[in-house]
Design a protein around this motif. Structure first.
Motif, PDB file in Angstrom:
ATOM      1  N   GLU A 231       0.861  -1.176   0.000  1.00  0.00           N
ATOM      2  CA  GLU A 231       0.000   0.000   0.000  1.00  0.00           C
ATOM      3  C   GLU A 231       0.901   1.230   0.000  1.00  0.00           C
ATOM      4  O   GLU A 231       1.872   1.290   0.749  1.00  0.00           O
ATOM      5  CB  GLU A 231      -0.911   0.001   1.223  1.00  0.00           C
ATOM      6  N   GLU A 232       0.583   2.174  -0.862  1.00  0.00           N
ATOM      7  CA  GLU A 232       1.403   3.379  -1.026  1.00  0.00           C
ATOM      8  C   GLU A 232       0.508   4.617  -1.052  1.00  0.00           C
ATOM      9  O   GLU A 232      -0.647   4.539  -1.463  1.00  0.00           O
ATOM     10  CB  GLU A 232       2.175   3.342  -2.348  1.00  0.00           C
ATOM     11  N   THR A 233       1.058   5.733  -0.650  1.00  0.00           N
ATOM     12  CA  THR A 233       0.411   7.021  -0.839  1.00  0.00           C
ATOM     13  C   THR A 233       1.038   7.641  -2.079  1.00  0.00           C
ATOM     14  O   THR A 233       2.266   7.698  -2.182  1.00  0.00           O
ATOM     15  CB  THR A 233       0.628   7.939   0.378  1.00  0.00           C
ATOM     16  N   ILE A 234       0.194   8.073  -3.026  1.00  0.00           N
ATOM     17  CA  ILE A 234       0.727   8.687  -4.240  1.00  0.00           C
ATOM     18  C   ILE A 234       0.189  10.108  -4.386  1.00  0.00           C
ATOM     19  O   ILE A 234      -0.907  10.424  -3.931  1.00  0.00           O
ATOM     20  CB  ILE A 234       0.414   7.864  -5.506  1.00  0.00           C
ATOM     21  N   LEU A 235       0.979  10.944  -5.028  1.00  0.00           N
ATOM     22  CA  LEU A 235       0.595  12.308  -5.374  1.00  0.00           C
ATOM     23  C   LEU A 235       0.283  12.314  -6.862  1.00  0.00           C
ATOM     24  O   LEU A 235       1.138  11.967  -7.683  1.00  0.00           O
ATOM     25  CB  LEU A 235       1.741  13.277  -5.077  1.00  0.00           C
ATOM     26  N   ILE A 236      -0.948  12.675  -7.215  1.00  0.00           N
ATOM     27  CA  ILE A 236      -1.374  12.663  -8.616  1.00  0.00           C
ATOM     28  C   ILE A 236      -0.737  13.827  -9.372  1.00  0.00           C
ATOM     29  O   ILE A 236      -0.797  14.978  -8.936  1.00  0.00           O
ATOM     30  CB  ILE A 236      -2.918  12.740  -8.726  1.00  0.00           C
TER      31      ILE A 236
ATOM     32  N   ARG B 172     -10.220   9.583 -13.443  1.00  0.00           N
ATOM     33  CA  ARG B 172      -9.653  10.934 -13.554  1.00  0.00           C
ATOM     34  C   ARG B 172      -9.533  11.518 -12.154  1.00  0.00           C
ATOM     35  O   ARG B 172     -10.516  11.917 -11.547  1.00  0.00           O
ATOM     36  CB  ARG B 172     -10.556  11.805 -14.418  1.00  0.00           C
ATOM     37  N   LYS B 173      -8.324  11.567 -11.658  1.00  0.00           N
ATOM     38  CA  LYS B 173      -8.056  12.069 -10.315  1.00  0.00           C
ATOM     39  C   LYS B 173      -7.575  13.511 -10.398  1.00  0.00           C
ATOM     40  O   LYS B 173      -6.991  13.933 -11.393  1.00  0.00           O
ATOM     41  CB  LYS B 173      -6.988  11.219  -9.625  1.00  0.00           C
ATOM     42  N   LYS B 174      -7.798  14.251  -9.334  1.00  0.00           N
ATOM     43  CA  LYS B 174      -7.424  15.666  -9.300  1.00  0.00           C
ATOM     44  C   LYS B 174      -5.916  15.817  -9.071  1.00  0.00           C
ATOM     45  O   LYS B 174      -5.380  15.313  -8.083  1.00  0.00           O
ATOM     46  CB  LYS B 174      -8.185  16.369  -8.181  1.00  0.00           C
ATOM     47  N   PRO B 175      -5.216  16.495 -10.003  1.00  0.00           N
ATOM     48  CA  PRO B 175      -3.774  16.720  -9.824  1.00  0.00           C
ATOM     49  C   PRO B 175      -3.486  17.451  -8.516  1.00  0.00           C
ATOM     50  O   PRO B 175      -4.227  18.350  -8.113  1.00  0.00           O
ATOM     51  CB  PRO B 175      -3.398  17.593 -11.027  1.00  0.00           C
ATOM     52  N   GLY B 176      -2.429  17.029  -7.841  1.00  0.00           N
ATOM     53  CA  GLY B 176      -2.037  17.642  -6.583  1.00  0.00           C
ATOM     54  C   GLY B 176      -2.646  16.975  -5.364  1.00  0.00           C
ATOM     55  O   GLY B 176      -2.264  17.286  -4.240  1.00  0.00           O
ATOM     56  N   LYS B 177      -3.566  16.046  -5.561  1.00  0.00           N
ATOM     57  CA  LYS B 177      -4.218  15.368  -4.452  1.00  0.00           C
ATOM     58  C   LYS B 177      -3.508  14.050  -4.147  1.00  0.00           C
ATOM     59  O   LYS B 177      -2.993  13.387  -5.037  1.00  0.00           O
ATOM     60  CB  LYS B 177      -5.687  15.113  -4.781  1.00  0.00           C
ATOM     61  N   MET B 178      -3.507  13.668  -2.863  1.00  0.00           N
ATOM     62  CA  MET B 178      -2.884  12.427  -2.423  1.00  0.00           C
ATOM     63  C   MET B 178      -3.945  11.325  -2.351  1.00  0.00           C
ATOM     64  O   MET B 178      -5.071  11.574  -1.937  1.00  0.00           O
ATOM     65  CB  MET B 178      -2.262  12.604  -1.037  1.00  0.00           C
TER      66      MET B 178
ATOM     67  N   SER C  63      -5.143   8.098 -14.466  1.00  0.00           N
ATOM     68  CA  SER C  63      -4.302   9.159 -13.923  1.00  0.00           C
ATOM     69  C   SER C  63      -2.953   8.582 -13.525  1.00  0.00           C
ATOM     70  O   SER C  63      -2.835   7.391 -13.233  1.00  0.00           O
ATOM     71  CB  SER C  63      -4.967   9.787 -12.701  1.00  0.00           C
ATOM     72  N   THR C  64      -1.957   9.451 -13.499  1.00  0.00           N
ATOM     73  CA  THR C  64      -0.610   9.048 -13.115  1.00  0.00           C
ATOM     74  C   THR C  64      -0.177   9.851 -11.900  1.00  0.00           C
ATOM     75  O   THR C  64      -0.391  11.058 -11.826  1.00  0.00           O
ATOM     76  CB  THR C  64       0.385   9.292 -14.264  1.00  0.00           C
ATOM     77  N   GLY C  65       0.412   9.134 -10.949  1.00  0.00           N
ATOM     78  CA  GLY C  65       0.950   9.778  -9.758  1.00  0.00           C
ATOM     79  C   GLY C  65       2.304   9.180  -9.429  1.00  0.00           C
ATOM     80  O   GLY C  65       2.811   8.323 -10.163  1.00  0.00           O
ATOM     81  N   ARG C  66       2.876   9.643  -8.318  1.00  0.00           N
ATOM     82  CA  ARG C  66       4.190   9.133  -7.896  1.00  0.00           C
ATOM     83  C   ARG C  66       4.181   8.834  -6.407  1.00  0.00           C
ATOM     84  O   ARG C  66       3.544   9.531  -5.625  1.00  0.00           O
ATOM     85  CB  ARG C  66       5.291  10.137  -8.207  1.00  0.00           C
ATOM     86  N   THR C  67       4.926   7.786  -6.063  1.00  0.00           N
ATOM     87  CA  THR C  67       5.085   7.416  -4.663  1.00  0.00           C
ATOM     88  C   THR C  67       6.071   8.372  -4.001  1.00  0.00           C
ATOM     89  O   THR C  67       6.718   9.179  -4.668  1.00  0.00           O
ATOM     90  CB  THR C  67       5.625   5.979  -4.533  1.00  0.00           C
ATOM     91  N   ARG C  68       6.233   8.209  -2.698  1.00  0.00           N
ATOM     92  CA  ARG C  68       7.218   9.026  -1.970  1.00  0.00           C
ATOM     93  C   ARG C  68       8.639   8.758  -2.469  1.00  0.00           C
ATOM     94  O   ARG C  68       9.511   9.614  -2.364  1.00  0.00           O
ATOM     95  CB  ARG C  68       7.134   8.753  -0.479  1.00  0.00           C
ATOM     96  N   SER C  69       8.858   7.561  -3.026  1.00  0.00           N
ATOM     97  CA  SER C  69      10.187   7.240  -3.569  1.00  0.00           C
ATOM     98  C   SER C  69      10.279   7.528  -5.066  1.00  0.00           C
ATOM     99  O   SER C  69      11.166   7.042  -5.751  1.00  0.00           O
ATOM    100  CB  SER C  69      10.545   5.779  -3.272  1.00  0.00           C
ATOM    101  N   ASN C  70       9.314   8.298  -5.578  1.00  0.00           N
ATOM    102  CA  ASN C  70       9.301   8.814  -6.950  1.00  0.00           C
ATOM    103  C   ASN C  70       8.995   7.765  -8.028  1.00  0.00           C
ATOM    104  O   ASN C  70       9.296   7.979  -9.196  1.00  0.00           O
ATOM    105  CB  ASN C  70      10.613   9.532  -7.262  1.00  0.00           C
ATOM    106  N   LEU C  71       8.401   6.635  -7.674  1.00  0.00           N
ATOM    107  CA  LEU C  71       8.020   5.632  -8.672  1.00  0.00           C
ATOM    108  C   LEU C  71       6.681   6.030  -9.295  1.00  0.00           C
ATOM    109  O   LEU C  71       5.745   6.381  -8.586  1.00  0.00           O
ATOM    110  CB  LEU C  71       7.879   4.251  -8.029  1.00  0.00           C
ATOM    111  N   PRO C  72       6.559   5.971 -10.626  1.00  0.00           N
ATOM    112  CA  PRO C  72       5.290   6.317 -11.267  1.00  0.00           C
ATOM    113  C   PRO C  72       4.250   5.210 -11.068  1.00  0.00           C
ATOM    114  O   PRO C  72       4.573   4.022 -11.184  1.00  0.00           O
ATOM    115  CB  PRO C  72       5.649   6.466 -12.741  1.00  0.00           C
ATOM    116  N   VAL C  73       3.018   5.623 -10.736  1.00  0.00           N
ATOM    117  CA  VAL C  73       1.911   4.691 -10.519  1.00  0.00           C
ATOM    118  C   VAL C  73       0.714   5.157 -11.333  1.00  0.00           C
ATOM    119  O   VAL C  73       0.334   6.331 -11.276  1.00  0.00           O
ATOM    120  CB  VAL C  73       1.514   4.628  -9.027  1.00  0.00           C
ATOM    121  N   HIS C  74       0.107   4.243 -12.092  1.00  0.00           N
ATOM    122  CA  HIS C  74      -1.083   4.537 -12.880  1.00  0.00           C
ATOM    123  C   HIS C  74      -2.302   3.978 -12.157  1.00  0.00           C
ATOM    124  O   HIS C  74      -2.269   2.850 -11.661  1.00  0.00           O
ATOM    125  CB  HIS C  74      -0.968   3.904 -14.270  1.00  0.00           C
ATOM    126  N   VAL C  75      -3.375   4.788 -12.087  1.00  0.00           N
ATOM    127  CA  VAL C  75      -4.620   4.367 -11.451  1.00  0.00           C
ATOM    128  C   VAL C  75      -5.790   4.673 -12.370  1.00  0.00           C
ATOM    129  O   VAL C  75      -5.738   5.616 -13.169  1.00  0.00           O
ATOM    130  CB  VAL C  75      -4.838   5.041 -10.084  1.00  0.00           C
TER     131      VAL C  75
END
Length: 66
Positions: free
Chosen positions: A8-13, A39-45, A24-36
């Motif tokens: 389980e990870e927290t990502i920033l969209i 349509r998620k709001k950019p800037g939201k965790m 949507s594409t976001g990144r983990t705290r370790s900067n790995l790209p994650v696709h979900v």
């Protein structure tokens, strides 16, 4: 990347996926790209569970209700 599957990870969209506007594409705290999906709001965790690993990115499913 395979080691991340099931985690389980927290990502920033960052914004919509470059290849699929319904994802949507976001990144983990370790900067790995994650696709979900969705349509998620950019800037939201978001909390996600990593379900699949690719060569340079991960696929996650949003964890709801926590």
């Amino acid at each position: 990347m395979e080691a991340a599957v099931g985690a389980e990870e927290t990502i920033l969209i960052e914004g919509p996926s470059k290849t699929d506007p319904e994802r949507s594409t976001g990144r983990t705290r370790s900067n790995l790209p994650v696709h979900v999906q969705g349509r998620k709001k950019p800037g939201k965790m978001y909390r996600v569970k990593i379900v699949k690993a690719f060569r340079h990115s991960l696929e996650g499913e949003e964890i709801r209700g926590r």
